[in-house]
Write an enzyme that holds these catalytic residues in place. Structure first.
Site, PDB file in Angstrom:
ATOM      1  N   SER A 263      96.857  47.409  53.426  1.00  0.00           N
ATOM      2  CA  SER A 263      96.681  48.659  54.014  1.00  0.00           C
ATOM      3  C   SER A 263      95.625  48.545  55.086  1.00  0.00           C
ATOM      4  O   SER A 263      95.048  47.303  55.213  1.00  0.00           O
ATOM      5  CB  SER A 263      96.194  49.930  53.126  1.00  0.00           C
ATOM      6  OG  SER A 263      94.890  49.361  52.936  1.00  0.00           O
ATOM      7  N   ASP A 264      95.641  49.304  56.123  1.00  0.00           N
ATOM      8  CA  ASP A 264      94.282  49.094  57.217  1.00  0.00           C
ATOM      9  C   ASP A 264      93.053  49.624  56.526  1.00  0.00           C
ATOM     10  O   ASP A 264      93.404  50.134  55.529  1.00  0.00           O
ATOM     11  CB  ASP A 264      94.929  49.858  58.554  1.00  0.00           C
ATOM     12  CG  ASP A 264      94.021  49.421  59.622  1.00  0.00           C
ATOM     13  OD1 ASP A 264      93.113  48.626  59.515  1.00  0.00           O
ATOM     14  OD2 ASP A 264      94.451  49.428  60.523  1.00  0.00           O
ATOM     15  N   TRP A 265      92.221  49.786  57.009  1.00  0.00           N
ATOM     16  CA  TRP A 265      90.908  50.104  56.497  1.00  0.00           C
ATOM     17  C   TRP A 265      90.706  51.503  55.922  1.00  0.00           C
ATOM     18  O   TRP A 265      90.849  52.350  56.743  1.00  0.00           O
ATOM     19  CB  TRP A 265      89.704  49.809  57.573  1.00  0.00           C
ATOM     20  CG  TRP A 265      88.243  49.993  57.022  1.00  0.00           C
ATOM     21  CD1 TRP A 265      87.960  51.356  56.719  1.00  0.00           C
ATOM     22  CD2 TRP A 265      87.017  49.074  57.046  1.00  0.00           C
ATOM     23  NE1 TRP A 265      86.532  51.164  56.213  1.00  0.00           N
ATOM     24  CE2 TRP A 265      86.290  49.949  56.490  1.00  0.00           C
ATOM     25  CE3 TRP A 265      87.178  47.813  57.355  1.00  0.00           C
ATOM     26  CZ2 TRP A 265      84.907  49.380  56.064  1.00  0.00           C
ATOM     27  CZ3 TRP A 265      85.800  47.286  56.883  1.00  0.00           C
ATOM     28  CH2 TRP A 265      84.726  48.054  56.283  1.00  0.00           C
ATOM     29  N   GLY A 266      90.745  51.534  54.684  1.00  0.00           N
ATOM     30  CA  GLY A 266      90.600  52.889  54.085  1.00  0.00           C
ATOM     31  C   GLY A 266      91.864  53.664  54.048  1.00  0.00           C
ATOM     32  O   GLY A 266      91.755  54.857  53.740  1.00  0.00           O
ATOM     33  N   ALA A 267      93.078  52.978  54.605  1.00  0.00           N
ATOM     34  CA  ALA A 267      94.395  54.054  54.642  1.00  0.00           C
ATOM     35  C   ALA A 267      94.800  54.620  53.312  1.00  0.00           C
ATOM     36  O   ALA A 267      95.731  55.394  53.392  1.00  0.00           O
ATOM     37  CB  ALA A 267      95.221  53.175  55.451  1.00  0.00           C
TER      38      ALA A 267
END
Length: 718
Positions: A263-267
């Site tokens: 995932s991207d950051w916090g996605a």
């Protein structure tokens, strides 16, 4: 003997498996000194969580990496090494031009070399995986992250995607510890955010998604890219990070990708504000079912997956397959035998910012700058008195976003570059204004310097924070104080050259109409000032060509060359003046088209000749033309070939780039250029999403850009 990933998986507890799915930033690991971006929250991380974690984000520096890895191996029950990941986007310590600028070089070899050098520096510093390349197709310059893409064309983006992956990964990740694994991003269609606003909604038809946005991701994976990062945006109403069709059906099913998805950051947790998950547990369910292996910097997996397995809401097999993919990547990188891999403090010291690497950065900066206008002002004369004026005259903020460890202090400023070419008595340097503010004293000093000069060089542009992630802007002109500076200096009647430092195509009104020459330098990297000076004084030839159209005004956006026609196209022979698809107050066309760029010499194209006017699947079309340098200097041109399918099953673009060739010619020299167009290059997605070509009439266009072309007609037979 080291156990194989499948054997190791059998020894792991459920808690240990889930730990492999979590990525934490460097500060969570003792002795780490990493830089992190994005929102930080109280995450409730325990020492046990850190001991089981599978990867770390933003940790770098050989000594720190070795120390952290050593501590981790000592506390992790099964001795499973960490994956060290970082955002090495356009250079590690030696910073190359931003990717949009690299795209404008149209030079795949130099692009590959830039990724190879970034990999060498990062690998010596202990990095295993880079979150690059970003291959999102971009059409809206309001979006700050256009600087991280190579442009608006799916074919060219795909070629650069392949080049970057080759550069980062090399051919043998196990034995070549000077390379890093690549992670293509952001899957998928992140560049189509509505309104050019970062993280915003994306709503595309599946046909448009496949036709324009997916090819570059597929190209990166075909080149062997090891990882994929999810996008923040929605795809067909479902956030990418929880989109089962996108990840399971398309990526893993249709495309057979068996690598790691992160995932991207916090996605993962962002599935909640998106409105498709009621809580963290539901977000974890949707992400793991969609096929996301690693959750970056939120703890939905680590807080909830064990309970979800125990309550039989999800099958442990989903976790097992994700862990296995992660372990297999660690094996492919050789981490079980060499947990410190390429980390080498002495080598790191030798490689980072080495002379050879800086020379490579300068060469790519030379190729990336695009000359947009030149009314006989450039090249500069070394005997002229030059007033260098503007907020970027002596400013090291020329590295651009995602330059992470790059040093603005070590960047070659434009003043230093020009100062190395002429006698000090001939150069005056003054700010004139700040990037967004100005004082009366700054303006007076600029006018005084300009009054004594023979030629003015204005160094203008955006602060690096004005583009990049979260750098969306509704007004893409230069800040007003810079436009006012240009206007006031214009009144002096001196020849004026504008050099632009920015991360997006700009609305150039107030610049291109005032300056006698305009050089688009983008954010050119560590050697930017040196490269620009070489171009300004004619030691090197400007050869860059735009890979993203420059709008006439923000009201046109999105404006791009490979657009569709309408039933009432402007300029049609039988069209009424008013009732056509047009603006009443501005042109339909961009200010500067895709493929555009000038040099210091001129070229003439002969009439293109086809060997035959019909082609088939077994008989490609051969096209030949002669290019002549009609100027007085040696120069390089980029001959571009476009095609239009005149009548398709669905509407086809007015032009599609299919091939290009670079040609270097001495004054008066001519060379024959030959293109071969094959049937598979004419295929597209039909209404039923079959991928095929249609027999019928086509037009072929050849020219130095997408606007200034000559046309030929041919037919594709069955």
């Amino acid at each position: 003997m080291m156990k194989q990933p499948a054997e190791l998986l059998q020894l792991m507890t459920l808690e240990e498996k889930i730990g492999q799915l979590l990525q934490l930033a460097a500060p969570f690991f003792q002795g780490a000194d990493g830089q992190i971006t994005g929102p930080m929250a109280e995450m409730g991380i325990t020492e046990e969580t850190v001991r089981n974690t599978g990867s770390v984000l933003g940790l770098t520096g050989a000594e720190d990496v070795i120390n952290v890895q050593k501590q981790h191996l000592a506390t992790n029950r099964l001795g499973i090494p960490l994956l060290i990941m970082a955002d090495i986007v356009h250079g590690y310590k030696t910073i190359f031009p931003v990717p949009l600028a690299i795209g404008c070089s149209w030079d795949l070899e130099l692009a590959e070399q830039s990724a190879e050098i970034a990999a060498k520096e990062a690998a010596a510093a202990g990095v295993h995986v880079t979150f690059a390349p970003m291959v999102d197709l971009v059409r809206d310059p309001r979006w700050g992250r256009v600087m991280e893409s190579t442009g608006e064309d799916p074919y060219l983006n795909s070629e650069f995607a392949r080049a970057f992956v080759r550069g980062f990964q090399g051919k043998d990740l196990v034995n070549d510890v000077s390379r890093v694994a690549a992670c293509v991003k952001h899957f998928a269609a992140y560049g189509a955010a509505e309104g050019g606003r970062d993280y915003n909604t994306v709503d595309l038809s599946e046909r448009q998604l496949r036709e324009f946005y997916l090819p570059s991701y597929k190209a990166a994976l075909d080149e062997g890219c090891e990882m994929v990062m999810t996008a923040f945006n929605t795809v067909d109403g479902i956030p990418a990070t929880g989109n089962k069709w996108l990840m399971r059906d398309l990526l893993r099913g249709e495309w057979s990708f068996d690598g790691v998805m992160i995932s991207d950051w916090g996605a993962v947790k962002e599935l909640i504000p998106h409105g498709v998950a009621a809580n963290e547990a539901e977000a974890a369910i949707k992400a793991i079912r969609a096929g996301v292996d690693i959750e970056m910097m939120t703890t939905c997996y680590s807080d909830h997956l064990q309970k979800l397995v125990e309550s039989k809401e999800i099958d442990e097999a989903l976790i097992d397959e994700a862990v296995l993919r992660i372990l297999e990547l660690k094996q492919k990188l050789g981490l079980f035998e060499q947990p410190y891999r390429g980390a080498n403090a002495q080598l790191e010291q030798e490689l980072v910012s080495s002379e050879a690497h800086r020379n490579a950065s300068r060469e790519l900066a030379l190729k990336s700058c695009v000359l947009l206008k030149n009314d006989s002002v450039l090249p500069l004369n070394r005997e002229q008195k030059i007033a260098l004026i503007g907020p970027f005259a002596a400013n090291g903020d020329i590295l651009g976003p995602w330059s992470w460890l790059g040093s603005k202090d070590e960047a070659v400023q434009l003043a230093a570059g020009i100062g190395s070419k002429i006698d000090a008595s001939l150069l005056s340097v003054t700010e004139g204004c700040g990037i967004e503010t100005a004082t009366e004293e700054q303006l007076k000093a600029a006018i005084a310097a300009a009054s004594e000069a023979d030629v003015l060089v204005l160094a203008l542009g955006e602060h690096s924070d004005m583009s990049g992630e979260a750098g969306s802007r509704s007004n893409i002109q230069l800040p007003q104080v810079q436009l006012e500076l240009i206007s006031k200096l214009k009144q002096l009647g001196k020849p004026m050259v504008a050099v632009l430092f920015n991360g997006r195509p700009l609305d150039l009104h107030g610049v291109i109409d005032q300056a006698d020459a305009v050089l688009e330098a983008w954010f050119p990297g560590t050697e930017g000032g040196a490269a620009i000076a070489e171009l300004l004084f004619g030691e090197s030839e400007p050869t860059g060509r735009l890979t993203m159209s420059f709008p006439y005004s923000v009201g046109q956006i999105p404006v791009y060359y490979n657009r569709f026609n309408t039933g009432r196209p402007q300029g049609a022979p039988d069209a009424q003046v008013r009732y056509v698809s047009q603006y009443l107050d501005i042109p339909n066309e961009p200010l500067l088209p895709f493929g555009y760029g000038l040099g210091y010499t001129t070229f003439k194209y002969s009439e293109a000749v086809m060997a035959a006017d019909t082609m088939s699947a077994s008989e490609p079309l051969q096209v030949n033309l002669t290019v002549t340098n009609t100027g007085t200097r040696a120069g390089e041109d980029i001959v571009q070939l476009y095609v239009r399918d005149m009548a398709g099953d669905v509407v086809r673009p007015l032009q599609e780039l299919k091939a290009f060739k670079k040609v270097m010619l001495q004054p008066g020299e001519s060379k024959e250029i030959s293109f071969t167009l094959e049937e598979q290059q004419l295929r597209y997605y039909h209404a039923d999403l079959t991928f095929a070509s249609d027999p019928g009439e086509f037009e072929l266009y050849i020219g130095p850009n997408s606007r200034d072309v000559s046309a030929l007609k041919f037919k594709l037979s069955k």
